[in-house]
Design a protein around this motif. Structure first.
Motif, PDB file in Angstrom:
ATOM      1  N   GLN A  13      67.693  21.097  55.540  1.00 36.63           N
ATOM      2  CA  GLN A  13      68.325  21.367  56.832  1.00 36.63           C
ATOM      3  C   GLN A  13      69.120  20.147  57.309  1.00 36.63           C
ATOM      4  N   ILE A  14      68.525  18.970  57.172  1.00 33.98           N
ATOM      5  CA  ILE A  14      69.208  17.749  57.610  1.00 33.98           C
ATOM      6  C   ILE A  14      70.417  17.473  56.730  1.00 33.98           C
ATOM      7  N   ALA A  15      70.261  17.662  55.423  1.00 30.87           N
ATOM      8  CA  ALA A  15      71.397  17.487  54.517  1.00 30.87           C
ATOM      9  C   ALA A  15      72.530  18.429  54.900  1.00 30.87           C
ATOM     10  N   ALA A  16      72.189  19.647  55.281  1.00 35.78           N
ATOM     11  CA  ALA A  16      73.216  20.622  55.674  1.00 35.78           C
ATOM     12  C   ALA A  16      73.955  20.165  56.926  1.00 35.78           C
ATOM     13  N   GLU A  17      73.223  19.590  57.888  1.00 35.15           N
ATOM     14  CA  GLU A  17      73.855  19.094  59.112  1.00 35.15           C
ATOM     15  C   GLU A  17      74.816  17.948  58.804  1.00 35.15           C
ATOM     16  N   LEU A  18      74.362  17.010  57.993  1.00 32.68           N
ATOM     17  CA  LEU A  18      75.204  15.870  57.645  1.00 32.68           C
ATOM     18  C   LEU A  18      76.409  16.318  56.804  1.00 32.68           C
ATOM     19  N   ARG A  19      76.167  17.244  55.873  1.00 37.45           N
ATOM     20  CA  ARG A  19      77.250  17.755  55.034  1.00 37.45           C
ATOM     21  C   ARG A  19      78.321  18.412  55.883  1.00 37.45           C
ATOM     22  N   ALA A  20      77.898  19.194  56.866  1.00 36.33           N
ATOM     23  CA  ALA A  20      78.855  19.870  57.745  1.00 36.33           C
ATOM     24  C   ALA A  20      79.688  18.851  58.516  1.00 36.33           C
ATOM     25  N   ASP A  21      79.046  17.773  58.978  1.00 36.26           N
ATOM     26  CA  ASP A  21      79.779  16.732  59.711  1.00 36.26           C
ATOM     27  C   ASP A  21      80.788  16.028  58.805  1.00 36.26           C
ATOM     28  N   LEU A  33      76.394   5.501  57.735  1.00 36.68           N
ATOM     29  CA  LEU A  33      75.443   6.355  58.426  1.00 36.68           C
ATOM     30  C   LEU A  33      74.476   5.512  59.249  1.00 36.68           C
ATOM     31  N   LEU A  34      73.828   6.161  60.179  1.00 41.26           N
ATOM     32  CA  LEU A  34      72.755   5.515  60.914  1.00 41.26           C
ATOM     33  C   LEU A  34      71.666   5.066  59.936  1.00 41.26           C
ATOM     34  N   SER A  35      70.862   4.132  60.345  1.00 45.86           N
ATOM     35  CA  SER A  35      69.757   3.685  59.491  1.00 45.86           C
ATOM     36  C   SER A  35      68.741   4.812  59.335  1.00 45.86           C
ATOM     37  N   THR A  36      67.858   4.644  58.365  1.00 48.11           N
ATOM     38  CA  THR A  36      66.819   5.654  58.153  1.00 48.11           C
ATOM     39  C   THR A  36      65.990   5.859  59.415  1.00 48.11           C
ATOM     40  N   GLY A  37      65.657   4.763  60.077  1.00 42.42           N
ATOM     41  CA  GLY A  37      64.872   4.876  61.308  1.00 42.42           C
ATOM     42  C   GLY A  37      65.617   5.627  62.389  1.00 42.42           C
ATOM     43  N   GLU A  38      66.897   5.339  62.534  1.00 41.97           N
ATOM     44  CA  GLU A  38      67.703   6.024  63.556  1.00 41.97           C
ATOM     45  C   GLU A  38      67.866   7.501  63.230  1.00 41.97           C
ATOM     46  N   LEU A  39      68.054   7.809  61.924  1.00 46.55           N
ATOM     47  CA  LEU A  39      68.166   9.219  61.526  1.00 46.55           C
ATOM     48  C   LEU A  39      66.835   9.936  61.723  1.00 46.55           C
ATOM     49  N   SER A  40      65.733   9.241  61.459  1.00 47.79           N
ATOM     50  CA  SER A  40      64.403   9.832  61.679  1.00 47.79           C
ATOM     51  C   SER A  40      64.225  10.215  63.135  1.00 47.79           C
ATOM     52  N   GLU A  41      64.665   9.331  64.024  1.00 42.94           N
ATOM     53  CA  GLU A  41      64.551   9.616  65.454  1.00 42.94           C
ATOM     54  C   GLU A  41      65.484  10.748  65.863  1.00 42.94           C
ATOM     55  N   LYS A  42      66.712  10.718  65.348  1.00 40.91           N
ATOM     56  CA  LYS A  42      67.695  11.742  65.709  1.00 40.91           C
ATOM     57  C   LYS A  42      67.238  13.127  65.294  1.00 40.91           C
ATOM     58  N   TYR A  43      66.691  13.236  64.069  1.00 45.39           N
ATOM     59  CA  TYR A  43      66.319  14.548  63.538  1.00 45.39           C
ATOM     60  C   TYR A  43      64.822  14.841  63.656  1.00 45.39           C
ATOM     61  N   SER A  46      60.347  12.510  59.248  1.00 46.12           N
ATOM     62  CA  SER A  46      59.787  11.307  58.646  1.00 46.12           C
ATOM     63  C   SER A  46      60.847  10.579  57.826  1.00 46.12           C
ATOM     64  N   GLY A  47      60.573   9.309  57.533  1.00 48.75           N
ATOM     65  CA  GLY A  47      61.497   8.540  56.708  1.00 48.75           C
ATOM     66  C   GLY A  47      61.660   9.140  55.331  1.00 48.75           C
ATOM     67  N   ALA A  48      60.563   9.668  54.761  1.00 47.91           N
ATOM     68  CA  ALA A  48      60.636  10.281  53.430  1.00 47.91           C
ATOM     69  C   ALA A  48      61.545  11.507  53.448  1.00 47.91           C
ATOM     70  N   THR A  49      61.454  12.286  54.519  1.00 49.26           N
ATOM     71  CA  THR A  49      62.308  13.475  54.636  1.00 49.26           C
ATOM     72  C   THR A  49      63.779  13.070  54.725  1.00 49.26           C
ATOM     73  N   ILE A  50      64.064  12.020  55.493  1.00 47.83           N
ATOM     74  CA  ILE A  50      65.440  11.530  55.607  1.00 47.83           C
ATOM     75  C   ILE A  50      65.940  11.056  54.243  1.00 47.83           C
ATOM     76  N   GLN A  51      65.109  10.310  53.523  1.00 47.71           N
ATOM     77  CA  GLN A  51      65.517   9.821  52.208  1.00 47.71           C
ATOM     78  C   GLN A  51      65.784  10.980  51.247  1.00 47.71           C
ATOM     79  N   ASN A  52      64.985  12.031  51.331  1.00 48.98           N
ATOM     80  CA  ASN A  52      65.230  13.207  50.489  1.00 48.98           C
ATOM     81  C   ASN A  52      66.561  13.864  50.843  1.00 48.98           C
TER      82      ASN A  52
END
Length: 252
Positions: A13-21, A33-43, A46-52
């Motif tokens: 889902q997150i990949a789809a949002e970023l891909r669309a942007d 891109l925002l840092s992993t921590g910032e993306l974790s907060e935005k979405y 977890s950090g692992a989910t963001i990295q995936n």
């Protein structure tokens, strides 16, 4: 009534949002891109989910990691196709218009001929040529590349009585492409009809286009019609859907 929910894993889902942007230009080429921590907060993930999620987009060629700097949007994401640009036959001795257009963008375009054969007409092709399904037609299969990367798998069909005895039926690349041959036969296409669709790739398409994951393909079925009203060419053009967009202009 319960609210419908996206059943995909959160990383998709997150990949789809970023891909669309990225595809819309809201995250332009070169953008960090925002840092992993910032993306974790935005979405709220977890950090692992963001990295995936970032891994998905890296495998698709949208993002690149720069050690010590972060993750950035790669340049030259989408190839914009304007079909009308490639309909006019190339001048004598000049390459096919698709190759010329690539050179004007600073890219190296080429076609590799995979096969030329007389085959039974698929149903969609037979309908376009007004013949029985399974009637003999000439098929040319080619793979288009940009800077040596496969970008387009093309199967082009011709009525057998038109193509036999011409360069269209010979297993050799044609200088100027098929429009030059048709023009030489007095059958230069005067009009085109495109039917564009998307679907998951077949095994042939997945391998030929070296797709990173099962991203959808963009399929164009084109019928070229001569001034006499006779359909003279059918093309099935398959491209990676996440890397291409089509532009049409009205009036042409």
């Amino acid at each position: 009534m319960p609210t419908a929910r996206d059943p995909r894993p959160r990383s998709q889902q997150i990949a789809a949002e970023l891909r669309a942007d990225i595809m819309a230009g809201d995250l332009p080429p070169g953008q960090q891109l925002l840092s992993t921590g910032e993306l974790s907060e935005k979405y709220d993930a977890s950090g692992a989910t963001i990295q995936n999620a970032l891994g998905i987009l890296k495998s698709e060629g949208y993002l690149e990691g720069r050690p010590g700097k972060g993750v950035f949007v790669r340049p030259n994401q989408q190839q914009t196709i304007t079909p009308a640009d490639y309909a006019t036959p190339a001048a004598a001795g000049q390459p096919y218009a698709w190759i010329t257009a690539a050179a004007e963008r600073g890219q190296r375009g080429a076609y590799r001929l995979l096969d030329v054969a007389e085959v039974p007409a698929p149903v969609q092709v037979a309908a376009a040529f007004s013949v029985e399904a399974g009637s003999p037609v000439i098929r040319r299969a080619q793979l288009g590349t940009l800077d040596d990367e496969p970008v387009e798998l093309v199967h082009t069909y011709y009525p057998a009585d038109l193509a036999r005895g011409t360069a269209l039926a010979v297993k050799r690349l044609i200088k100027g492409g098929s429009p030059a041959v048709l023009a030489g036969l007095g059958l230069e296409p005067a009009s085109f009809e495109d039917v564009i669709s998307t679907r998951p790739p077949t095994s042939e398409e997945f391998v030929a286009l070296e797709l990173p994951t099962e991203v959808p393909i963009l399929r164009t079925f084109r019928v070229a019609v001569a001034a006499s009203g006779r359909p003279v060419e059918c093309q099935v053009m398959v491209k990676a859907g996440h890397r291409h967009e089509v532009r049409y202009r009205w009036p042409s």
